[in-house]
Design a protein around this motif. Structure first.
Motif, PDB file in Angstrom:
ATOM      1  N   PRO A 243       0.823  -1.210   0.000  1.00  0.00           N
ATOM      2  CA  PRO A 243       0.000   0.000   0.000  1.00  0.00           C
ATOM      3  C   PRO A 243       0.861   1.265   0.000  1.00  0.00           C
ATOM      4  O   PRO A 243       0.479   2.273  -0.575  1.00  0.00           O
ATOM      5  N   TYR A 244       2.029   1.172   0.655  1.00  0.00           N
ATOM      6  CA  TYR A 244       2.943   2.296   0.710  1.00  0.00           C
ATOM      7  C   TYR A 244       4.320   1.821   0.255  1.00  0.00           C
ATOM      8  O   TYR A 244       5.062   1.208   1.028  1.00  0.00           O
ATOM      9  N   PRO A 245       4.675   2.031  -0.990  1.00  0.00           N
ATOM     10  CA  PRO A 245       5.973   1.575  -1.486  1.00  0.00           C
ATOM     11  C   PRO A 245       7.111   2.092  -0.614  1.00  0.00           C
ATOM     12  O   PRO A 245       7.114   3.248  -0.183  1.00  0.00           O
ATOM     13  N   GLY A 246       8.053   1.215  -0.345  1.00  0.00           N
ATOM     14  CA  GLY A 246       9.185   1.578   0.482  1.00  0.00           C
ATOM     15  C   GLY A 246       8.997   1.290   1.945  1.00  0.00           C
ATOM     16  O   GLY A 246       9.979   1.180   2.697  1.00  0.00           O
ATOM     17  N   ALA A 247       7.736   1.182   2.405  1.00  0.00           N
ATOM     18  CA  ALA A 247       7.485   0.897   3.816  1.00  0.00           C
ATOM     19  C   ALA A 247       7.868  -0.546   4.119  1.00  0.00           C
ATOM     20  O   ALA A 247       7.713  -1.429   3.279  1.00  0.00           O
ATOM     21  N   PRO A 248       8.379  -0.814   5.316  1.00  0.00           N
ATOM     22  CA  PRO A 248       8.781  -2.186   5.648  1.00  0.00           C
ATOM     23  C   PRO A 248       7.585  -3.078   5.896  1.00  0.00           C
ATOM     24  O   PRO A 248       6.470  -2.608   6.161  1.00  0.00           O
ATOM     25  N   GLY A 249       7.817  -4.385   5.789  1.00  0.00           N
ATOM     26  CA  GLY A 249       6.798  -5.326   6.219  1.00  0.00           C
ATOM     27  C   GLY A 249       6.780  -5.411   7.732  1.00  0.00           C
ATOM     28  O   GLY A 249       7.636  -4.844   8.421  1.00  0.00           O
ATOM     29  N   PHE A 250       5.828  -6.109   8.274  1.00  0.00           N
ATOM     30  CA  PHE A 250       5.684  -6.212   9.720  1.00  0.00           C
ATOM     31  C   PHE A 250       5.667  -7.685  10.114  1.00  0.00           C
ATOM     32  O   PHE A 250       5.245  -8.554   9.352  1.00  0.00           O
ATOM     33  N   GLY A 251       6.135  -7.946  11.324  1.00  0.00           N
ATOM     34  CA  GLY A 251       6.251  -9.318  11.790  1.00  0.00           C
ATOM     35  C   GLY A 251       7.602  -9.899  11.436  1.00  0.00           C
ATOM     36  O   GLY A 251       8.603  -9.186  11.350  1.00  0.00           O
TER      37      GLY A 251
ATOM     38  N   THR B 269       8.407   5.941  -2.668  1.00  0.00           N
ATOM     39  CA  THR B 269       9.240   4.972  -1.964  1.00  0.00           C
ATOM     40  C   THR B 269      10.103   5.663  -0.914  1.00  0.00           C
ATOM     41  O   THR B 269      10.285   5.141   0.211  1.00  0.00           O
ATOM     42  N   ASN B 270      10.661   6.820  -1.240  1.00  0.00           N
ATOM     43  CA  ASN B 270      11.474   7.559  -0.265  1.00  0.00           C
ATOM     44  C   ASN B 270      10.645   7.927   0.953  1.00  0.00           C
ATOM     45  O   ASN B 270      11.121   7.850   2.095  1.00  0.00           O
ATOM     46  N   TRP B 271       9.384   8.302   0.717  1.00  0.00           N
ATOM     47  CA  TRP B 271       8.498   8.642   1.837  1.00  0.00           C
ATOM     48  C   TRP B 271       8.202   7.413   2.682  1.00  0.00           C
ATOM     49  O   TRP B 271       8.254   7.449   3.913  1.00  0.00           O
ATOM     50  N   GLY B 272       7.887   6.289   2.032  1.00  0.00           N
ATOM     51  CA  GLY B 272       7.577   5.063   2.771  1.00  0.00           C
ATOM     52  C   GLY B 272       8.751   4.584   3.608  1.00  0.00           C
ATOM     53  O   GLY B 272       8.561   4.115   4.746  1.00  0.00           O
ATOM     54  N   ARG B 273       9.956   4.693   3.078  1.00  0.00           N
ATOM     55  CA  ARG B 273      11.137   4.279   3.836  1.00  0.00           C
ATOM     56  C   ARG B 273      11.377   5.152   5.056  1.00  0.00           C
ATOM     57  O   ARG B 273      11.884   4.689   6.080  1.00  0.00           O
TER      58      ARG B 273
ATOM     59  N   ARG C  85       1.643   2.335   8.339  1.00  0.00           N
ATOM     60  CA  ARG C  85       0.972   1.039   8.493  1.00  0.00           C
ATOM     61  C   ARG C  85      -0.413   1.126   7.867  1.00  0.00           C
ATOM     62  O   ARG C  85      -1.117   2.121   8.030  1.00  0.00           O
ATOM     63  N   HIS C  86      -0.809   0.080   7.159  1.00  0.00           N
ATOM     64  CA  HIS C  86      -2.123   0.034   6.522  1.00  0.00           C
ATOM     65  C   HIS C  86      -2.951  -1.055   7.185  1.00  0.00           C
ATOM     66  O   HIS C  86      -2.439  -2.141   7.481  1.00  0.00           O
TER      67      HIS C  86
ATOM     68  N   ILE D 203      -1.201  -7.517   7.099  1.00  0.00           N
ATOM     69  CA  ILE D 203      -1.082  -8.317   8.315  1.00  0.00           C
ATOM     70  C   ILE D 203       0.381  -8.682   8.565  1.00  0.00           C
ATOM     71  O   ILE D 203       1.223  -8.612   7.672  1.00  0.00           O
ATOM     72  N   ASP D 204       0.676  -9.085   9.788  1.00  0.00           N
ATOM     73  CA  ASP D 204       2.040  -9.447  10.165  1.00  0.00           C
ATOM     74  C   ASP D 204       2.450 -10.769   9.534  1.00  0.00           C
ATOM     75  O   ASP D 204       1.633 -11.697   9.412  1.00  0.00           O
ATOM     76  N   VAL D 205       3.723 -10.867   9.178  1.00  0.00           N
ATOM     77  CA  VAL D 205       4.271 -12.116   8.666  1.00  0.00           C
ATOM     78  C   VAL D 205       4.528 -13.049   9.848  1.00  0.00           C
ATOM     79  O   VAL D 205       5.216 -12.675  10.794  1.00  0.00           O
ATOM     80  N   PRO D 206       3.995 -14.273   9.832  1.00  0.00           N
ATOM     81  CA  PRO D 206       4.237 -15.206  10.941  1.00  0.00           C
ATOM     82  C   PRO D 206       5.653 -15.770  10.889  1.00  0.00           C
ATOM     83  O   PRO D 206       6.269 -15.872   9.819  1.00  0.00           O
TER      84      PRO D 206
END
Length: 492
Positions: free
Chosen positions: A127-135, A467-471, A476-477, A481-484
């Motif tokens: 949803p936000y290029p450059g933002a990290p994944g979660f989990g 992408t620069n903004w997301g980094r 968070r969107h 969901i979090d990666v298990p």
């Protein structure tokens, strides 16, 4: 058994499933009993193509019934504009409850595009290029390159459990829960649910029991030196960019292919659980069930892997549909159609207004046993970027002919009825000049490769800023969901 004029809809979409590796399509090695049963109780379509042999442009065209050019979505980095309506908008306007469960590979903050509910999001959405994944990391001890189109995906393979398998399990559980909720607490509206799997997309790691089963049974794809010497210019360029010039050792092919087969069986098991839940809930009697994939996977055919070519294993997809009252029918349709025809078909079943400015057509008569009127047996696919070869191209399939034009290299022409392995490129053959000339004019209508390159450059400039903004911000969107933490792999 009666059939409602407005059935519920359950559409199951996988990622990167070659129609060549499915029991219902004639493969007698892979075990896909649930999809095979769906085909025995429905219609198997044998000439279905994807709008693009790449995830995002194919999926967005599937939703809008427009070509990638009409959507201005040609790569996995392009965003579908939110002012383009999808079949989810049309069905919602017709009082269907629409739900997206799992993967759809939307790019940008609009992670719904008309779906009313999203019982389960995705942990690899962007949803936000450059933002990290979660989990946990999406890929732990293996490189993200193992999910790409290069040699690494074959060289780093084996058996075990990946986060992709875990995601498909979540999709299965969430779909079953949704069906149970609709059966027990539904508000009387029909529903249209899309269950989005990521398998059998690489990395090529399957559960060990399935890997062991297939490693002893698979047949290695044939690829001869003569075929390499006569391959089209574009394919030669793809081979060079993806490091498949040197042959992949047979042992590496066997490992990756066995895992791919295993992932298909793993997916089939989950589909079986969903179909069982549909039967148990009592909803099956009034539900149209469709299975398809966003594109194929060459898995060694022509010495290549993954997608992004117009070879059948890459650009053709399985499509199986089963309606109430079709038990034991086991019909087959050979009409030439496309994923972008699915939306108009669903809208036709809903009895509502069609979407504007679409290329898609309804194949509802092929499901109800009627003749499909005025069907042209013509369809298109487009491609721009597989991550390594940025070259606009477009394919047309009309009757037995498949013609592709490339911006920068020679075209291709195959007769897929007489040459199903696509070994004889007839482009430039004087004996086929008439058909080549006709198709070359037809495929270029409404398609401008120079404009596509310009639009892509503009989109990528915008993407770099986003992408620069997301980094920097790490937004968070709610649909991510979090990666298990489940990875347990053995690299062979």
């Amino acid at each position: 058994m009666s059939t409602s004029d407005r059935p519920n809809i359950l559409l199951i979409m996988s990622d990167q499933h070659s129609p060549h590796i499915l029991g219902a399509y004639g493969n007698d090695i892979v075990r896909t009993p649930n999809l095979d049963t769906l085909a025995r109780n429905g219609v198997r379509f044998d000439n279905v193509y994807c709008p693009s042999p790449l995830c995002v442009p194919s999926r967005m065209s599937f939703l809008t019934a427009r070509t990638p050019t009409a959507n201005r979505v040609w790569t996995n980095h392009h965003m579908l504009p939110s002012d383009i309506p999808t079949f989810a908008h049309a069905l919602g306007a017709a009082d269907y409850e629409t739900a997206l469960i799992g993967r759809m590979h939307f790019v940008g903050p609009d992670q719904r595009h008309g779906f009313e509910k999203r019982p389960l999001g995705s942990y690899f959405a962007t949803p936000y290029p450059g933002a990290p994944g979660f989990g946990a990391p999406l890929f732990g001890k293996i490189s993200p390159g193992t999910s790409g189109q290069g040699r690494m995906s074959v060289e780093v393979s084996g058996y075990g459990r990946t986060t992709y398998q875990a995601f498909d399990d979540l999709v299965t559980y969430a779909t079953i829960a949704y069906l149970d909720e609709r059966a027990n607490e539904g508000d009387g509206r029909p529903f249209a649910a899309v269950a989005g799997f990521v398998l059998p997309h690489c990395p090529y790691f399957a559960p060990k029991d399935l890997f062991d089963y297939y490693s002893e049974r698979i047949e290695l794809p044939r690829f001869t030196e003569e075929e390499r010497e006569n391959e089209p210019e574009y394919v030669r360029l793809v081979r060079e960019k993806r490091r498949f010039v040197d042959p992949v050792p047979e042992e590496r092919i066997r490992i990756a292919l066995a895992s791919y087969y295993g992932l298909i069986e793993y997916m089939d098991r989950n589909i079986g659980r969903i179909i069982d839940a549909l039967d148990t809930s009592g909803l099956r009697e009034n539900t149209l069930v469709i299975y398809t994939s966003d594109h194929g996977d060459q898995v060694g055919e022509h010495g290549l892997w993954s997608k992004s070519t117009y070879y059948e294993a890459s650009v053709r997809v399985p499509l199986i549909a089963s309606m109430p009252g079709m038990s034991g029918r086991e019909a087959m349709s050979d009409i030439v159609c496309n994923l972008y025809d699915i939306g108009p078909t669903l809208i036709d079943f809903a009895g509502t207004e069609t979407l504007p400015d679409t290329i898609g057509r309804s194949f509802k008569p092929a499901l109800t046993g009627d003749a499909v009127p005025d069907w042209s047996n013509e369809t298109y696919s487009e491609h721009l970027d597989g991550g390594d070869v940025i070259m606009p191209s477009r394919m047309i399939r009309r009757g037995p002919w498949k013609y592709a034009t490339y911006h920068g290299t020679a075209p291709t022409l195959f007769n897929v009825d007489e040459d199903p392995d696509e070994l004889r490129n007839l482009a430039g053959d004087p004996a086929h000049h008439a058909v080549e000339s006709e198709l070359s004019e037809r495929v270029a209508e409404g398609w401008n490769p120079d404009r596509i390159l310009s639009e892509n450059e503009r989109a990528m400039r915008s993407m770099r800023a986003l992408t620069n903004w997301g980094r920097a911000v790490h937004p968070r969107h709610p649909d991510v969901i979090d990666v298990p933490d489940v990875e347990d792999l053995t690299i062979l």
